[in-house]
Each structure stands twice: as structure tokens, then as C-alpha cells.
Design an enzyme around this catalytic site. Structure first.
Site, PDB file in Angstrom:
ATOM      1  N   ASP A 201       0.828  -1.201   0.000  1.00  0.00           N
ATOM      2  CA  ASP A 201       0.000   0.000   0.000  1.00  0.00           C
ATOM      3  C   ASP A 201       0.871   1.263   0.000  1.00  0.00           C
ATOM      4  OD1 ASP A 201      -2.532   1.218  -0.029  1.00  0.00           O
ATOM      5  OD2 ASP A 201      -3.270  -0.018   1.629  1.00  0.00           O
TER       6      ASP A 201
ATOM      7  N   ASP B 165     -10.366   2.893  -3.063  1.00  0.00           N
ATOM      8  CA  ASP B 165     -11.121   1.736  -2.591  1.00  0.00           C
ATOM      9  C   ASP B 165     -12.562   1.754  -3.100  1.00  0.00           C
ATOM     10  OD1 ASP B 165      -8.824   1.291  -1.179  1.00  0.00           O
ATOM     11  OD2 ASP B 165      -9.759   1.321   0.801  1.00  0.00           O
TER      12      ASP B 165
ATOM     13  N   GLU C 287      -1.087   1.907  -5.046  1.00  0.00           N
ATOM     14  CA  GLU C 287      -1.009   3.355  -4.767  1.00  0.00           C
ATOM     15  C   GLU C 287      -2.242   4.077  -5.285  1.00  0.00           C
ATOM     16  OE1 GLU C 287       0.012   5.880  -7.772  1.00  0.00           O
ATOM     17  OE2 GLU C 287      -1.289   4.181  -8.205  1.00  0.00           O
ATOM     18  N   TRP C 288      -3.277   3.301  -5.636  1.00  0.00           N
ATOM     19  CA  TRP C 288      -4.635   3.778  -5.933  1.00  0.00           C
ATOM     20  C   TRP C 288      -4.771   4.544  -7.250  1.00  0.00           C
ATOM     21  CZ3 TRP C 288      -2.778   6.875  -1.505  1.00  0.00           C
ATOM     22  CH2 TRP C 288      -2.490   6.076  -0.410  1.00  0.00           C
ATOM     23  N   GLY C 289      -3.797   4.391  -8.139  1.00  0.00           N
ATOM     24  CA  GLY C 289      -3.922   4.966  -9.475  1.00  0.00           C
ATOM     25  C   GLY C 289      -3.597   6.432  -9.599  1.00  0.00           C
TER      26      GLY C 289
END
Length: 408
Positions: free
Chosen positions: A148, A206, A183-185
Site C-alpha cells: 500500500d 477503494d 497506490e490507488w492509481g
């Protein structure tokens, strides 16, 4: 002097990248159960074992859901030699014993850390201890690491360096460990994560347990803490088809199928649940997009509708097709979204999503979708075969996604 200049030019032109070569660790998208959406950081050893037992009993492992991914909350700090350790109350037998439990049953274990000093939930993370933690994970016989990016700098260069460092540390262990960049884009990982050593990379924030965000057009769902639903995630991931393939996958986050607004972080930010039609659409769309399929509902207590969605062999075959092509979205207008996915046998899978609020009829020639010729249409969900045709003409319920396997 000429040779010196050539060498210097070569050195200067070397890109910032991992020593990792193109990976064969994830030739098809990983499948399994991820703990976060249902358990949050309250996951325990007994929870993992009970989930594993249920997955075997339900036939999920046989269908390919062979991972259990332990997300945030397993950590118990570091020992006097700075080795990362599990929480002794949550995992009294240790992670190695849990890995053995899964491996003995034909399953694999995934674990979680963060490229900073603390994880998203505030537990011990791996920044500065990459080699030591990678060695520990390998000694525990872990098969997968979700890495993460909470509490880390926002720039892309730092992210690349931190992910490369962990990827190289994993490679140095000589154990095959799938590396998931999370890293969520926000730093466009589809452009660099595979070269940095990742086998999959999150493309979005998320997902929440809902069809779509209740927000005005143009709202920043993350900054305004509104939360992303299935349709919101789709809008991001559907544009990235050119970046996915064997060994490197776009990851639009977990399946929320069967959660029904119960328990865990997925119920936050309006995650009060979706309909079975909408859950079936998520399964359809994620499979067309060659996404990792990470179950997050309580598989120990599944209802029949959830079971039918998650165990459909035909939709799973589309997700796991060895050609590894993510479907291209060829239509996105007037509430219709149509996806075309080339398959390894030379045929296609076609998905038709009605994002409108009412039932409607979809009509199109296959040639308008870039498919020439006539095909039999096998309805993946209804198990009906339609005679050879070069047209599509079907009623589609609100928020439903029809999926057809085209055969000669």
C-alpha cells in the site's frame, strides 16, 4: 574518447527501473479472498482458517480462487532484531503456520504492508526494512504481497523508487511472490508499475459496497469522502485496456458481490449494498476487464444468488482466458456500455451494460463493434445459445450486464 562517450551516453540513458524482468508469476489475473472489506483490521488466524475451510467446501478453490490475502491489521510490531512480527493475540501460531495450513489444502497466502513507516490503519510498515521484511515474508512462505501507499509522498518518482526497492527485495529472496502495487492509481501506475516489478496495480481508490456514488457530476469522490461504487470504478478502469496482459494486470479493487451492506470498511461512505443484478454486473465487467477477482463477502454464509454469481464457470473462463486481453469499451453513450474481449480461441466475449434506470432494448450489428462474420451467441448467465447471427438484439434490465461468448 569516442568509446568513453558512448558508455557515458548509455549509462545516462538507463531508465529508473527494477532489475525484475517480465514476470511469469501471474499469467492470468489472481483469484481468491481478500480480508479487508469484511473484516477490516480485525482479522485473526481463526478467521483465515474458517474462510479457507469454507472456500474448499464451496468449491471455490477448485474454480481457481486459491489465494487468501490477509490485508492490514495482522502486524504486531518488530522484535529486538527489527524483524516484523504478527500480532500474537490475532495470530498466535504465527504466519508460517498459517501458510502451511493453506498450502496443505492447495491454497496460497497473501499478506500486506505499506511503502511508509505506518500502514493505512496505523500498523508497522516496511519503509527502511524492505530487504529484511521481504526475507521474513519468504521465510514464512508467503505467496503474494499487497504493498500500500498510505503516509507516503504524493509524487510519482518517490513512489517508483519505493516500489522498485521492495520488488527487488522480493526477487532477491528467490521465492516466487506476486507483487501488488497499491497506490490507488493517482500516479498512473499502469505506465510504470510492471517495469518496477509489479504483477498488478490498483487503478482506483477503494471500492464501496454500492452501485455508484450519489454525487453531482464532477465531484471529487475521494476528497469529498463520497466513496466509489461499482460504476465509478468502471469508468476509470475501462479506459486502461491497452496496459493489461499476462504478468501485469489493472486492478480495479475487490469484488463487493454478496456483501449486502454488511460489516467492514466497504459499508462506509454510502456502501449500503447493491442489488443482485448489480453484483452480477460487477462480476461480468471485472471478468471482461481481466481483473483480479478478490472475493470479500462472508463465504461462510453465502446465499444462493451470491454463490451463483461467484461460481459461474463460463464468466470465470472469460476472466482467466490465457490470451490475457482486457476488453475494449467500444460503445459508451446514452447509458449503454459495450465491451469486446478477444479470446485465445480466436473468438470473442461481448458485454452489454445498461447503466440507465429502466429496462431497454439494445440493437447493433456485430460489425459496428469491430467483429466481422456470423456467430452463435452463448449467454453466459442464462446458459442459452442463440443461432448464428451478425446482430445483437436484446432487452437489458436496468444496471444489468449481458455477456455472450461468440462461437463459430
Amino acid at each position: 574518447m569516442k568509446h568513453t562517450l558512448l558508455i557515458l551516453t548509455f549509462i545516462i540513458s538507463i531508465p529508473l527501473c527494477s532489475t525484475a524482468q517480465k514476470s511469469n508469476l501471474a499469467p492470468t489475473p489472481p483469484m481468491g479472498f481478500m480480508t479487508w472489506n469484511y473484516f477490516g483490521d480485525n482479522i485473526t488466524e481463526q478467521d483465515v482458517k474458517s474462510i479457507a475451510d469454507a472456500m474448499l467446501e464451496e468449491g471455490l478453490v477448485e474454480l481457481g480462487y486459491d489465494y487468501i490475502f490477509i490485508d492490514d491489521g495482522w502486524q504486531g510490531g518488530r522484535d529486538n532484531k527489527n524483524n516484523i512480527i504478527p500480532d500474537p493475540e490475532k495470530f498466535p501460531s504465527g504466519i508460517k503456520a498459517l501458510a502451511d495450513y493453506l498450502h496443505e489444502r492447495g491454497m496460497k497466502l497473501g499478506i500486506y504492508s505499506d511503502a511508509a513507516q505506518l500502514t493505512c490503519a496505523g500498523y508497522t510498515a516496511s519503509l527502511g526494512f524492505e530487504e529484511q521484511d521481504a526475507k521474513t515474508f519468504a521465510e514464512w512462505e508467503v505467496d503474494y504481497l499487497k504493498y500500500d501507499y498510505c503516509f507516503a509522498p504524493t509524487d510519482r518518482e518517490t513512489a517508483e523508487k519505493r516500489y522498485i526497492k521492495m520488488a527487488d527485495a522480493l526477487k532477491a529472496t528467490d521465492r516466487d511472490i506476486v507483487f501488488a502495487v497499491c497506490e490507488w492509481g493517482q500516479r498512473e501506475p499502469w505506465l510504470w508499475a510492471e517495469e518496477a516489478g509489479g504483477q498488478l496495480w490498483r487503478t482506483t481508490y477503494d471500492i464501496r459496497d454500492k452501485w455508484k456514488a450519489d454525487a453531482p457530476e464532477g465531484a471529487d469522490l475521494h476528497e469529498e469522502s463520497i466513496g466509489y461504487g461499482i460504476l465509478d470504478i468502471l469508468e476509470i478502469n475501462a479506459e486502461l485496456d491497452e496496459y493489461a496482459g499476462p504478468g501485469g494486470w489493472n486492478d480495479p479493487d475487490m469484488l463487493v458481490v454478496g456483501l449486502h451492506g454488511k460489516s467492514g470498511p466497504s459499508k462506509d461512505q454510502g456502501g449500503t449494498g447493491a442489488t443482485n443484478t448489480e453484483y452480477q454486473s460487477q462480476m461480468s465487467l471485472w471478468s471482461l476487464m481481466a481483473a483480479p477477482l478478490m472475493i470479500s463477502n462472508d463465504v461462510r454464509n453465502m446465499d444462493d444468488a451470491t454463490r451463483a454469481i461467484l461460481t459461474n464457470k463460463d464468466i470465470l473462463a472469460i476472466d482467466q482466458d490465457p490470451l490475457g486481453k482486457q476488453a475494449k469499451r467500444v460503445i459508451n453513450e446514452n447509458g449503454w456500455q459495450v465491451f469486446v474481449k478477444p479470446l485465445a480461441d480466436g473468438t470473442y466475449a461481448v458485454g452489454i451494460l445498461n447503466a440507465d434506470e429502466k429496462k431497454r432494448r439494445f440493437k447493433s450489428k456485430l460489425s459496428d463493434l469491430g467483429i466481422d462474420g456470423k456467430y452463435q451467441l452463448f449467454d453466459v448467465w442464462n446458459k442459452e445459445t442463440h443461432k448464428k447471427t451478425n446482430k445483437l438484439n436484446f432487452k437489458v434490465k436496468s444496471h444489468e450486464t449481458l455477456v455472450f461468448k461468440l462461437t463459430n
